[in-house]
Write an enzyme that holds these catalytic residues in place. Structure first.
Site, PDB file in Angstrom:
ATOM      1  N   ASP A   1      98.448 -53.000 -70.264  1.00  0.00           N
ATOM      2  CA  ASP A   1      98.117 -53.126 -71.694  1.00  0.00           C
ATOM      3  C   ASP A   1      96.624 -53.165 -72.038  1.00  0.00           C
ATOM      4  O   ASP A   1      96.208 -53.942 -72.915  1.00  0.00           O
ATOM      5  CB  ASP A   1      98.806 -54.373 -72.288  1.00  0.00           C
ATOM      6  CG  ASP A   1     100.314 -54.337 -72.122  1.00  0.00           C
ATOM      7  OD1 ASP A   1     100.843 -53.322 -71.642  1.00  0.00           O
ATOM      8  OD2 ASP A   1     100.963 -55.343 -72.474  1.00  0.00           O
TER       9      ASP A   1
ATOM     10  N   GLU B   1     101.994 -52.067 -74.466  1.00  0.00           N
ATOM     11  CA  GLU B   1     102.967 -52.825 -75.262  1.00  0.00           C
ATOM     12  C   GLU B   1     102.993 -52.246 -76.674  1.00  0.00           C
ATOM     13  O   GLU B   1     101.931 -52.014 -77.269  1.00  0.00           O
ATOM     14  CB  GLU B   1     102.579 -54.319 -75.327  1.00  0.00           C
ATOM     15  CG  GLU B   1     103.588 -55.135 -76.145  1.00  0.00           C
ATOM     16  CD  GLU B   1     103.250 -56.621 -76.241  1.00  0.00           C
ATOM     17  OE1 GLU B   1     102.357 -57.091 -75.519  1.00  0.00           O
ATOM     18  OE2 GLU B   1     103.898 -57.307 -77.061  1.00  0.00           O
TER      19      GLU B   1
ATOM     20  N   LYS C   1     106.315 -50.163 -73.174  1.00  0.00           N
ATOM     21  CA  LYS C   1     107.233 -51.302 -73.032  1.00  0.00           C
ATOM     22  C   LYS C   1     107.291 -52.080 -74.342  1.00  0.00           C
ATOM     23  O   LYS C   1     106.265 -52.286 -74.991  1.00  0.00           O
ATOM     24  CB  LYS C   1     106.778 -52.201 -71.871  1.00  0.00           C
ATOM     25  CG  LYS C   1     105.393 -52.823 -72.027  1.00  0.00           C
ATOM     26  CD  LYS C   1     105.020 -53.586 -70.765  1.00  0.00           C
ATOM     27  CE  LYS C   1     103.682 -54.282 -70.866  1.00  0.00           C
ATOM     28  NZ  LYS C   1     103.601 -55.354 -71.845  1.00  0.00           N
TER      29      LYS C   1
ATOM     30  N   LYS D   1     106.855 -58.184 -73.056  1.00  0.00           N
ATOM     31  CA  LYS D   1     105.673 -58.612 -72.303  1.00  0.00           C
ATOM     32  C   LYS D   1     105.728 -58.112 -70.858  1.00  0.00           C
ATOM     33  O   LYS D   1     104.730 -57.692 -70.301  1.00  0.00           O
ATOM     34  CB  LYS D   1     105.555 -60.148 -72.329  1.00  0.00           C
ATOM     35  CG  LYS D   1     105.509 -60.758 -73.728  1.00  0.00           C
ATOM     36  CD  LYS D   1     104.444 -60.153 -74.612  1.00  0.00           C
ATOM     37  CE  LYS D   1     104.372 -60.837 -75.960  1.00  0.00           C
ATOM     38  NZ  LYS D   1     103.566 -60.055 -76.931  1.00  0.00           N
TER      39      LYS D   1
ATOM     40  N   VAL E   1      95.613 -57.136 -69.186  1.00  0.00           N
ATOM     41  CA  VAL E   1      95.597 -58.276 -70.110  1.00  0.00           C
ATOM     42  C   VAL E   1      96.985 -58.503 -70.703  1.00  0.00           C
ATOM     43  O   VAL E   1      97.767 -57.586 -70.834  1.00  0.00           O
ATOM     44  CB  VAL E   1      94.583 -58.025 -71.245  1.00  0.00           C
ATOM     45  CG1 VAL E   1      93.175 -57.956 -70.686  1.00  0.00           C
ATOM     46  CG2 VAL E   1      94.888 -56.774 -72.064  1.00  0.00           C
ATOM     47  N   THR E   2      97.217 -59.762 -71.090  1.00  0.00           N
ATOM     48  CA  THR E   2      96.415 -60.919 -70.761  1.00  0.00           C
ATOM     49  C   THR E   2      97.020 -61.605 -69.537  1.00  0.00           C
ATOM     50  O   THR E   2      98.218 -61.491 -69.286  1.00  0.00           O
ATOM     51  CB  THR E   2      96.346 -61.953 -71.918  1.00  0.00           C
ATOM     52  OG1 THR E   2      97.671 -62.420 -72.235  1.00  0.00           O
ATOM     53  CG2 THR E   2      95.737 -61.329 -73.160  1.00  0.00           C
TER      54      THR E   2
ATOM     55  N   CYS F   1     101.248 -60.885 -70.448  1.00  0.00           N
ATOM     56  CA  CYS F   1     101.912 -59.693 -69.901  1.00  0.00           C
ATOM     57  C   CYS F   1     101.687 -59.501 -68.405  1.00  0.00           C
ATOM     58  O   CYS F   1     102.571 -58.995 -67.709  1.00  0.00           O
ATOM     59  CB  CYS F   1     101.494 -58.466 -70.694  1.00  0.00           C
ATOM     60  SG  CYS F   1     102.160 -58.495 -72.379  1.00  0.00           S
TER      61      CYS F   1
ATOM     62  N   GLN G   1     101.786 -73.083 -53.940  1.00  0.00           N
ATOM     63  CA  GLN G   1     103.038 -73.238 -53.178  1.00  0.00           C
ATOM     64  C   GLN G   1     103.234 -72.095 -52.180  1.00  0.00           C
ATOM     65  O   GLN G   1     104.331 -71.545 -52.042  1.00  0.00           O
ATOM     66  CB  GLN G   1     104.231 -73.325 -54.125  1.00  0.00           C
ATOM     67  CG  GLN G   1     104.100 -74.426 -55.186  1.00  0.00           C
ATOM     68  CD  GLN G   1     105.318 -74.511 -56.066  1.00  0.00           C
ATOM     69  OE1 GLN G   1     106.413 -74.815 -55.595  1.00  0.00           O
ATOM     70  NE2 GLN G   1     105.132 -74.243 -57.343  1.00  0.00           N
TER      71      GLN G   1
HETATM   72  N1  TIU Z   1      99.715 -57.601 -73.276  1.00  0.00           N
HETATM   73  C1  TIU Z   1      99.871 -58.884 -73.628  1.00  0.00           C
HETATM   74  O1  TIU Z   1      99.492 -59.799 -72.899  1.00  0.00           O
HETATM   75  N2  TIU Z   1     100.424 -59.138 -74.885  1.00  0.00           N
HETATM   76  C2  TIU Z   1     100.111 -60.229 -75.636  1.00  0.00           C
HETATM   77  O2  TIU Z   1     100.614 -60.401 -76.748  1.00  0.00           O
HETATM   78  N3  TIU Z   1      99.186 -61.098 -75.116  1.00  0.00           N
HETATM   79  C3  TIU Z   1      98.617 -62.177 -75.721  1.00  0.00           C
HETATM   80  O3  TIU Z   1      97.906 -62.919 -75.043  1.00  0.00           O
HETATM   81  N4  TIU Z   1      98.826 -62.380 -77.000  1.00  0.00           N
END
Ligand code: TIU
Length: 228
Positions: A26, A74, A131, A134, A159-160, A164, A204
């Site tokens: 993303d 996304e 997609k 997430k 990210v992030t 995701c 872990q």
């Molecule tokens: N790609 C992804 O992480 N979608 C999000 O909405 N991330 C946020 O941190 N909002």
């Protein structure tokens, strides 16, 4: 190509480049540039810039080594038939998914904001995977693409970190893939969540996978040892 050894935590990981994929999650204008989805959620999008240079380095190394490269995005269909109301009905009513913004309709496929940033633009032949959620496995054909290529190791960037990237690593881990978060190639709107998100993966004994980085990956693909 012989097996490579990736410096990683909690332990080094031996992997076969022909069975590894770089999955860049993303890196879209909607998350990294002002006026997109990330900003409408109240975030400082400049925090994600830190991942761009390292992602470029990882992408260059992966391309040079002939790894499968997958870029995810996304977003939703223009008619939003795949957008759950529970996801859409959040935030200010004028700045929700599907609303018009400076980069087109927010988080909608085909709009300028949905596209991948210029610095990391997919090369011809690389997989671009849309997609609706997430995780990159949810309601996509990622699993059959990986199976057809005999992939067993996912090198995950983007990210992030805690949203995701984490969801994709959790999904991949449960499906039996060795999942590696490339720490400097990931970023969050919350630096603390980035740090803790990575800690959670490698805790872990590596409960969700491994944590490495772009320079370790570059060294591993060049078959050079380097500390993580
Ligand atoms: N790609 C992804 O992480 N979608 C999000 O909405 N991330 C946020 O941190 N909002």
């Amino acid at each position: 190509m012989p097996e490579s050894l990736l410096a990683a935590e909690p332990a080094p990981l031996a992997f076969h480049p022909a069975r590894a994929a770089l999955v860049i999650i993303d890196m879209q204008r909607d998350f990294l540039e002002p006026g997109g989805f990330g900003e409408t959620l109240g975030n400082d999008v400049s925090l994600l810039q830190a991942a761009v240079g390292p992602c470029q380095a990882a992408l260059a190394a992966a391309r040079a080594a002939g790894l499968l490269v997958i870029h995810t995005r996304e977003g939703h269909r223009p008619d939003m038939a795949d957008a759950p109301p529970a996801k859409v009905e959040r935030g200010a009513p004028t700045a929700r998914i599907g609303c018009a913004g400076p980069m087109g309709r927010i988080l909608i496929r085909g709009e300028p904001g949905h596209d991948i940033i210029a610095e990391l633009y997919p090369a011809p032949g690389e997989v671009v995977l849309d997609k609706p959620g997430k995780g990159a496995f949810y309601q996509t054909d990622l699993e059959i693409i990986l199976k057809n290529r005999g992939i067993d190791t996912l090198l995950v960037a983007g990210v992030t970190t805690e949203v995701c990237v984490h969801t994709t690593i959790r999904e991949g881990n449960d499906r039996g893939y060795r999942c590696v978060a490339l720490a400097d190639c990931c970023a969050s709107y919350f630096p603390e969540f980035h740090r803790i998100g990575l800690e959670m993966i490698k805790a872990q004994g590596g409960i969700f996978g491994w944590v490495s980085g772009s320079s370790a990956l570059t060294a591993a693909l060049a078959n050079k040892a380097e500390a993580a």
